[in-house]
Design a protein around this motif. Structure first.
Motif, PDB file in Angstrom:
ATOM      1  N   GLY A 160     -38.338  58.937 -93.454  1.00 31.35           N
ATOM      2  CA  GLY A 160     -38.781  60.297 -93.698  1.00 31.35           C
ATOM      3  C   GLY A 160     -38.745  61.148 -92.447  1.00 31.35           C
ATOM      4  O   GLY A 160     -38.412  60.682 -91.353  1.00 31.35           O
ATOM      5  N   ASP A 161     -39.149  62.408 -92.591  1.00 33.27           N
ATOM      6  CA  ASP A 161     -39.164  63.321 -91.453  1.00 33.27           C
ATOM      7  C   ASP A 161     -40.534  63.306 -90.787  1.00 33.27           C
ATOM      8  O   ASP A 161     -41.405  62.494 -91.126  1.00 33.27           O
ATOM      9  CB  ASP A 161     -38.792  64.736 -91.901  1.00 33.27           C
ATOM     10  CG  ASP A 161     -39.719  65.256 -93.009  1.00 33.27           C
ATOM     11  OD1 ASP A 161     -40.798  64.649 -93.218  1.00 33.27           O
ATOM     12  OD2 ASP A 161     -39.357  66.254 -93.660  1.00 33.27           O
ATOM     13  N   CYS A 162     -40.729  64.216 -89.839  1.00 30.95           N
ATOM     14  CA  CYS A 162     -41.970  64.225 -89.063  1.00 30.95           C
ATOM     15  C   CYS A 162     -43.191  64.420 -89.962  1.00 30.95           C
ATOM     16  O   CYS A 162     -44.250  63.825 -89.721  1.00 30.95           O
ATOM     17  CB  CYS A 162     -41.901  65.316 -88.002  1.00 30.95           C
ATOM     18  SG  CYS A 162     -43.257  65.271 -86.807  1.00 30.95           S
ATOM     19  N   ASP A 163     -43.070  65.227 -90.994  1.00 31.27           N
ATOM     20  CA  ASP A 163     -44.215  65.498 -91.878  1.00 31.27           C
ATOM     21  C   ASP A 163     -44.687  64.259 -92.627  1.00 31.27           C
ATOM     22  O   ASP A 163     -45.843  64.184 -93.050  1.00 31.27           O
ATOM     23  CB  ASP A 163     -43.839  66.592 -92.888  1.00 31.27           C
ATOM     24  CG  ASP A 163     -43.637  67.946 -92.230  1.00 31.27           C
ATOM     25  OD1 ASP A 163     -44.204  68.150 -91.134  1.00 31.27           O
ATOM     26  OD2 ASP A 163     -42.899  68.784 -92.784  1.00 31.27           O
ATOM     27  N   ALA A 164     -43.798  63.280 -92.792  1.00 36.14           N
ATOM     28  CA  ALA A 164     -44.140  62.081 -93.556  1.00 36.14           C
ATOM     29  C   ALA A 164     -44.677  60.953 -92.675  1.00 36.14           C
ATOM     30  O   ALA A 164     -45.064  59.902 -93.196  1.00 36.14           O
ATOM     31  CB  ALA A 164     -42.909  61.582 -94.309  1.00 36.14           C
ATOM     32  N   ILE A 165     -44.724  61.154 -91.366  1.00 35.18           N
ATOM     33  CA  ILE A 165     -45.119  60.096 -90.434  1.00 35.18           C
ATOM     34  C   ILE A 165     -46.419  60.487 -89.753  1.00 35.18           C
ATOM     35  O   ILE A 165     -46.513  61.549 -89.118  1.00 35.18           O
ATOM     36  CB  ILE A 165     -44.010  59.845 -89.388  1.00 35.18           C
ATOM     37  CG1 ILE A 165     -42.719  59.397 -90.089  1.00 35.18           C
ATOM     38  CG2 ILE A 165     -44.450  58.788 -88.375  1.00 35.18           C
ATOM     39  CD1 ILE A 165     -41.529  59.283 -89.165  1.00 35.18           C
ATOM     40  N   ASP A 166     -47.438  59.646 -89.855  1.00 32.69           N
ATOM     41  CA  ASP A 166     -48.745  59.960 -89.282  1.00 32.69           C
ATOM     42  C   ASP A 166     -48.685  60.150 -87.767  1.00 32.69           C
ATOM     43  O   ASP A 166     -49.450  60.949 -87.209  1.00 32.69           O
ATOM     44  CB  ASP A 166     -49.747  58.845 -89.615  1.00 32.69           C
ATOM     45  CG  ASP A 166     -50.114  58.822 -91.091  1.00 32.69           C
ATOM     46  OD1 ASP A 166     -49.922  59.853 -91.763  1.00 32.69           O
ATOM     47  OD2 ASP A 166     -50.580  57.767 -91.569  1.00 32.69           O
ATOM     48  N   ALA A 167     -47.800  59.402 -87.097  1.00 29.10           N
ATOM     49  CA  ALA A 167     -47.723  59.462 -85.637  1.00 29.10           C
ATOM     50  C   ALA A 167     -46.814  60.580 -85.140  1.00 29.10           C
ATOM     51  O   ALA A 167     -46.436  60.598 -83.965  1.00 29.10           O
ATOM     52  CB  ALA A 167     -47.236  58.119 -85.091  1.00 29.10           C
ATOM     53  N   CYS A 168     -46.453  61.505 -86.010  1.00 29.76           N
ATOM     54  CA  CYS A 168     -45.582  62.615 -85.629  1.00 29.76           C
ATOM     55  C   CYS A 168     -46.177  63.927 -86.156  1.00 29.76           C
ATOM     56  O   CYS A 168     -46.640  63.974 -87.307  1.00 29.76           O
ATOM     57  CB  CYS A 168     -44.176  62.393 -86.192  1.00 29.76           C
ATOM     58  SG  CYS A 168     -42.955  63.615 -85.669  1.00 29.76           S
ATOM     59  N   PRO A 169     -46.193  64.973 -85.315  1.00 32.66           N
ATOM     60  CA  PRO A 169     -45.779  65.010 -83.909  1.00 32.66           C
ATOM     61  C   PRO A 169     -46.720  64.204 -83.022  1.00 32.66           C
ATOM     62  O   PRO A 169     -47.858  63.913 -83.410  1.00 32.66           O
ATOM     63  CB  PRO A 169     -45.824  66.501 -83.566  1.00 32.66           C
ATOM     64  CG  PRO A 169     -46.846  67.061 -84.491  1.00 32.66           C
ATOM     65  CD  PRO A 169     -46.711  66.277 -85.777  1.00 32.66           C
ATOM     66  N   ALA A 170     -46.237  63.854 -81.843  1.00 34.98           N
ATOM     67  CA  ALA A 170     -47.056  63.067 -80.918  1.00 34.98           C
ATOM     68  C   ALA A 170     -48.273  63.879 -80.494  1.00 34.98           C
ATOM     69  O   ALA A 170     -48.152  65.042 -80.138  1.00 34.98           O
ATOM     70  CB  ALA A 170     -46.226  62.678 -79.705  1.00 34.98           C
ATOM     71  N   THR A 171     -49.427  63.280 -80.540  1.00 39.25           N
ATOM     72  CA  THR A 171     -50.652  63.976 -80.149  1.00 39.25           C
ATOM     73  C   THR A 171     -50.951  63.835 -78.653  1.00 39.25           C
ATOM     74  O   THR A 171     -51.893  64.451 -78.151  1.00 39.25           O
ATOM     75  CB  THR A 171     -51.848  63.453 -80.960  1.00 39.25           C
ATOM     76  OG1 THR A 171     -51.934  62.033 -80.799  1.00 39.25           O
ATOM     77  CG2 THR A 171     -51.673  63.775 -82.443  1.00 39.25           C
ATOM     78  N   TYR A 172     -50.159  63.019 -77.963  1.00 37.46           N
ATOM     79  CA  TYR A 172     -50.318  62.818 -76.516  1.00 37.46           C
ATOM     80  C   TYR A 172     -49.021  62.225 -75.976  1.00 37.46           C
ATOM     81  O   TYR A 172     -48.147  61.800 -76.746  1.00 37.46           O
ATOM     82  CB  TYR A 172     -51.501  61.879 -76.218  1.00 37.46           C
ATOM     83  CG  TYR A 172     -51.550  60.670 -77.136  1.00 37.46           C
ATOM     84  CD1 TYR A 172     -50.698  59.579 -76.948  1.00 37.46           C
ATOM     85  CD2 TYR A 172     -52.429  60.631 -78.218  1.00 37.46           C
ATOM     86  CE1 TYR A 172     -50.715  58.490 -77.796  1.00 37.46           C
ATOM     87  CE2 TYR A 172     -52.465  59.548 -79.067  1.00 37.46           C
ATOM     88  CZ  TYR A 172     -51.613  58.474 -78.850  1.00 37.46           C
ATOM     89  OH  TYR A 172     -51.631  57.396 -79.693  1.00 37.46           O
ATOM     90  N   ASP A 173     -48.874  62.197 -74.666  1.00 38.68           N
ATOM     91  CA  ASP A 173     -47.713  61.586 -74.037  1.00 38.68           C
ATOM     92  C   ASP A 173     -47.740  60.077 -74.268  1.00 38.68           C
ATOM     93  O   ASP A 173     -48.812  59.454 -74.249  1.00 38.68           O
ATOM     94  CB  ASP A 173     -47.704  61.858 -72.534  1.00 38.68           C
ATOM     95  CG  ASP A 173     -47.563  63.334 -72.204  1.00 38.68           C
ATOM     96  OD1 ASP A 173     -47.203  64.112 -73.107  1.00 38.68           O
ATOM     97  OD2 ASP A 173     -47.814  63.700 -71.034  1.00 38.68           O
ATOM     98  N   GLY A 174     -46.572  59.486 -74.469  1.00 41.00           N
ATOM     99  CA  GLY A 174     -46.513  58.045 -74.665  1.00 41.00           C
ATOM    100  C   GLY A 174     -45.115  57.574 -75.019  1.00 41.00           C
ATOM    101  O   GLY A 174     -44.128  58.237 -74.686  1.00 41.00           O
ATOM    102  N   TYR A 175     -45.040  56.436 -75.708  1.00 37.21           N
ATOM    103  CA  TYR A 175     -43.758  55.813 -76.041  1.00 37.21           C
ATOM    104  C   TYR A 175     -43.669  55.501 -77.533  1.00 37.21           C
ATOM    105  O   TYR A 175     -44.657  55.111 -78.153  1.00 37.21           O
ATOM    106  CB  TYR A 175     -43.574  54.504 -75.272  1.00 37.21           C
ATOM    107  CG  TYR A 175     -43.353  54.674 -73.788  1.00 37.21           C
ATOM    108  CD1 TYR A 175     -42.075  54.879 -73.274  1.00 37.21           C
ATOM    109  CD2 TYR A 175     -44.426  54.640 -72.900  1.00 37.21           C
ATOM    110  CE1 TYR A 175     -41.875  55.027 -71.918  1.00 37.21           C
ATOM    111  CE2 TYR A 175     -44.234  54.789 -71.535  1.00 37.21           C
ATOM    112  CZ  TYR A 175     -42.943  54.986 -71.055  1.00 37.21           C
ATOM    113  OH  TYR A 175     -42.746  55.147 -69.693  1.00 37.21           O
ATOM    114  N   VAL A 176     -42.462  55.672 -78.062  1.00 34.23           N
ATOM    115  CA  VAL A 176     -42.108  55.146 -79.372  1.00 34.23           C
ATOM    116  C   VAL A 176     -41.567  53.740 -79.134  1.00 34.23           C
ATOM    117  O   VAL A 176     -40.800  53.514 -78.188  1.00 34.23           O
ATOM    118  CB  VAL A 176     -41.070  56.040 -80.073  1.00 34.23           C
ATOM    119  CG1 VAL A 176     -40.534  55.368 -81.334  1.00 34.23           C
ATOM    120  CG2 VAL A 176     -41.682  57.386 -80.409  1.00 34.23           C
ATOM    121  N   THR A 177     -41.954  52.785 -79.958  1.00 37.71           N
ATOM    122  CA  THR A 177     -41.613  51.378 -79.742  1.00 37.71           C
ATOM    123  C   THR A 177     -41.049  50.763 -81.020  1.00 37.71           C
ATOM    124  O   THR A 177     -41.181  51.320 -82.111  1.00 37.71           O
ATOM    125  CB  THR A 177     -42.868  50.594 -79.319  1.00 37.71           C
ATOM    126  OG1 THR A 177     -43.899  50.778 -80.319  1.00 37.71           O
ATOM    127  CG2 THR A 177     -43.392  51.084 -77.972  1.00 37.71           C
TER     128      THR A 177
END
Length: 220
Positions: free
Chosen positions: A119-136
């Motif tokens: 899905g797109d950003c709207d379908a993913i709880d971790a998107c948009p990023a709420t702080y700096d970090g890494y996607v793993t």
């Protein structure tokens, strides 16, 4: 009597010494991680033992994600493989690869691999990023951890170590220790390990002594 006791405890002391030497070299304790899932296959399988180091330890210092141009080769792929603790405290530490770094407020799906997101950003709880970090992600998994709901964007301070190399099958011993500690407690487990090491050392010493005597008796 004293000599026999020293001979029995020597194997346990040797194992501890090796662990301490490795820990000093890599700057992390414990210096080993036992792999309990198949999420990093085929390079790392269940039961493998992974040697880890501090994220700032020279000459391996710093974190480099998969998509960075100077990404190193780690455990069968590019980019550092790290150990991080999910913030919910309900899961064991996770050993996965850094995909790319994101900034607070970023819609990171714009530069993600479409095959690894659902899905797109709207379908993913971790998107948009709420702080700096890494996607793993785990090499064997079909999605980023953040798309699959395994973990939120990983803050750098959650990362406790990064992987250097793996040794097949030696992790089962560490897994067994963890299970024993969970069921019996730390002190009984340590006492049991010392007893096993001492017994193994004693049996080995007896066998070596018998072989030596037989060799001496066979000489003219």
């Amino acid at each position: 009597m004293r000599r026999n006791a020293a001979e029995l405890l020597a194997p346990a002391a040797a194992v501890l010494l090796v662990a301490l030497v490795v820990a000093v070299a890599v700057g992390a304790w414990p210096p080993f991680v036992a792999v309990e899932s198949g999420s990093m296959e085929p390079a790392v399988e269940r039961g493998d033992l992974v040697v880890v180091t501090s994220t700032e330890r020279f000459p391996w210092g710093g974190l480099t994600a998969h998509e960075e141009p100077d990404a190193p080769m780690r455990l069968g792929g590019t980019g550092d493989v790290v150990v991080f603790d999910p913030p919910d405290g309900e899961r064991r530490p996770i050993l996965h690869r850094l995909a790319f770094r994101v900034s607070a407020g970023e819609d990171w799906t714009d530069r993600a691999d479409p095959a690894l997101i659902d899905g797109d950003c709207d379908a993913i709880d971790a998107c948009p990023a709420t702080y700096d970090g890494y996607v793993t992600y785990g090499d064997a998994n079909g999605e980023y951890d953040q798309s699959a709901g395994i973990a939120p964007v990983v803050r750098e301070e959650w990362i406790s170590a990064k992987a250097l190399m793996s040794v097949p099958n030696l992790g089962w011993f560490r897994v067994g220790i963890d299970v024993a500690i969970a069921r019996l407690g730390l002190l009984p487990t340590v006492a049991g390990l010392i007893g096993i090491a001492a017994t193994a050392g004693g049996v080995g010493a007896v066998l070596i002594g018998r072989l030596g005597r037989r060799r001496d008796e066979s000489r003219p």
